[in-house]
Write a protein that holds these residues in place. Sequence first.
Motif, short mmCIF file in Angstrom:
data_model
loop_
_atom_site.label_atom_id
_atom_site.label_comp_id
_atom_site.label_asym_id
_atom_site.label_seq_id
_atom_site.Cartn_x
_atom_site.Cartn_y
_atom_site.Cartn_z
N LEU A 99 0.85 -1.19 0.00
CA LEU A 99 0.00 0.00 0.00
C LEU A 99 0.88 1.24 0.00
O LEU A 99 1.82 1.36 0.78
N GLY A 100 0.58 2.16 -0.89
CA GLY A 100 1.30 3.43 -0.93
C GLY A 100 0.85 4.25 -2.11
O GLY A 100 0.03 3.81 -2.92
N VAL B 202 -4.63 6.26 2.97
CA VAL B 202 -3.85 5.16 3.54
C VAL B 202 -4.47 4.69 4.86
O VAL B 202 -4.64 3.49 5.11
N LEU C 9 -6.02 0.98 5.56
CA LEU C 9 -5.47 0.13 6.61
C LEU C 9 -6.57 -0.40 7.52
O LEU C 9 -6.61 -1.60 7.86
N VAL D 249 -0.13 -5.78 5.71
CA VAL D 249 0.01 -4.71 4.73
C VAL D 249 1.41 -4.14 4.84
O VAL D 249 1.86 -3.76 5.94
N VAL E 134 3.47 -1.05 3.87
CA VAL E 134 3.18 0.32 3.46
C VAL E 134 4.47 1.13 3.40
O VAL E 134 5.36 1.00 4.25
N GLY F 56 3.40 6.79 3.70
CA GLY F 56 2.42 6.49 2.65
C GLY F 56 2.97 6.65 1.25
O GLY F 56 2.23 6.64 0.27
N THR G 288 6.08 0.15 -6.07
CA THR G 288 5.09 -0.78 -5.51
C THR G 288 5.15 -2.11 -6.23
O THR G 288 5.10 -3.18 -5.59
N ILE H 238 2.41 5.77 10.29
CA ILE H 238 3.02 5.32 9.04
C ILE H 238 4.36 6.01 8.77
O ILE H 238 4.95 5.82 7.70
N VAL I 249 1.12 -4.64 10.22
CA VAL I 249 1.52 -3.52 9.37
C VAL I 249 3.04 -3.38 9.42
O VAL I 249 3.63 -3.32 10.49
N VAL J 163 5.91 -0.90 8.03
CA VAL J 163 6.29 0.33 7.36
C VAL J 163 7.72 0.18 6.87
O VAL J 163 8.64 -0.08 7.66
N SER K 87 10.76 3.44 1.60
CA SER K 87 10.08 3.47 0.31
C SER K 87 11.00 3.14 -0.86
O SER K 87 10.53 2.65 -1.90
#
Length: 542
Positions: free
Chosen positions: A54-55, A66, A70, A81, A83, A87, A94, A162, A175, A177, A180
């Motif tokens: 997710l992002g 986001v 969630l 998830v 993420v 976000g 992705t 997040i 979750v 995190v 990225s």
Amino acid sequence: MSKEIATQPIAGQKPGTSGLRKKVTVFQQPNYLENFVQSIFDALGDVRGREIALGGDGRYYNRNAVQTILKMAAANGIKRVVVGQGGILSTPGTSCVIRKRKLSGGIILSASHNPGGPDGDFGIKYNTENGGPAPEKVTDAIYEKSTTITRYLTVDAPDYDIDTLGLGKLGDLEVEVIDSVEDYADLMQQLFDFPAIKNWLANGHSIRFDSLSAVSGPYATRIIEGLLGAPKGSVVNGIPLEDFGGHHPDPNPAYATDLIEHMNAADAADLGAASDGDADRNMIVGRNLVVTPSDSLAIMAANATLVPGYHKGLAGVARSMPTSCAVDAVAKALNIPAFETPTGWKFFGNLLDAGKATLCGEESYGTGSDHVREKDGVWAVLFWLNILAATGKSVNEIVEAHWAKYGRHFYSRHDFEGIDTDAANKLMDSLRERLPQLTGTPLRGRKVALADDFAYHDPVDGSMSQKQGLRLVFEDGSRIVYRLSGTGTEGATLRVYIERYEANPSRHGLETQTALSDLIELSRDLARISELTGRTEPTVVT
């Protein structure tokens, strides 16, 4: 903690070529986002135990969405998830995360190259376990669910943090995190000759990468300035902003004007580049030269063996039907197949998964390969950097040598944006009815070899996609193509694509619009654009 909220269908939640895109204010309507997300989960069947990414591109409403997703994922029984921090995850990023971590799929929040901010656009799409956009059978199922929805599931819980890396729980939902950029940067180092590029940059060469205040910024900064050692400031507008800093995040000469101005100046960088809102598009610029996306794809294919990740050669190439035939000429010389697909990256997925194609691209500034299942802007720029480092030639020298060998495909796209939808449909319907009579007809000194409404028979799964664009192909190889775009949020956008092949090197220096002038005039008269839309000139020419 889980609860069921009564709702009812909201009209117009049919995904286009790249998911559901609407104005932010539409997504902010009660239950609008929730309905669509629940429709995704319902269309997938039993989602309990699934793990998804997710992002999004960081545009306005990204963080809100986001949190909503969630909580809905937790209520629907999703196991985990992954993420992006804050976000943030680019579209190709992705895809990379889904593939590397073997996830069930992912939800991407982006309206790509459309403007952002409170009055801008927002979008959402689902990608499948191969990392690519959901095929039509999945998006059709999502839409069907949206027309009969009566409830959505969510949990009563505070917003999840997040911004802090690491694992945590939201109810029973795991979750994670993640950084990225990290997974994506690792993949790029496997594909490209980073030491050679680093040496090229250290020996006085330069790049100017304009991220247009969008999501490619963290990726380009980490890789180009960090791992490759380009001087700080080589990446400009590198911080993603909710409104893209007022930029129109579409990497073409009409919008990336600061980059074009820089590359036309006396102190221009050796390579100019830009990417779009979600980092899946790219523009390559030499000194006083914008490389068309069609030419860029062809040049990358012709030079692929210079790049470590592609040194064994290409299984095949693929392009969208409106994209110029430049890559076809390269494929013919390399004796590899060239596939012509409808517009929309999902059509490339089957070819890539089946090993039938290695490189693929669209005229709308999108290029990619089998490394992920999305077009990829930063990857394309690194590919060009690798070619420059390997050859020692300039962008302009590479382009001119390519034209001399394969001929030049003069090419342009004329967009008539925001026209009345009924008028646009009338124009297309009227032209479609006349197509059968045009084959074999001389028009302005050119004989029509083919006039049809493009349909695609997928060579992998056998599926058929009808009404993918009206095309006229002339005996000399020239083409005119008409399509209604599926990426806008208001009215209709008519795209007209004009192409002419020129083998004679002495004519390769012609200005593009001049070289295409007779075909441009024919394209407008034939479709009665002025008469039916009231427009005498396009909104954007690229």
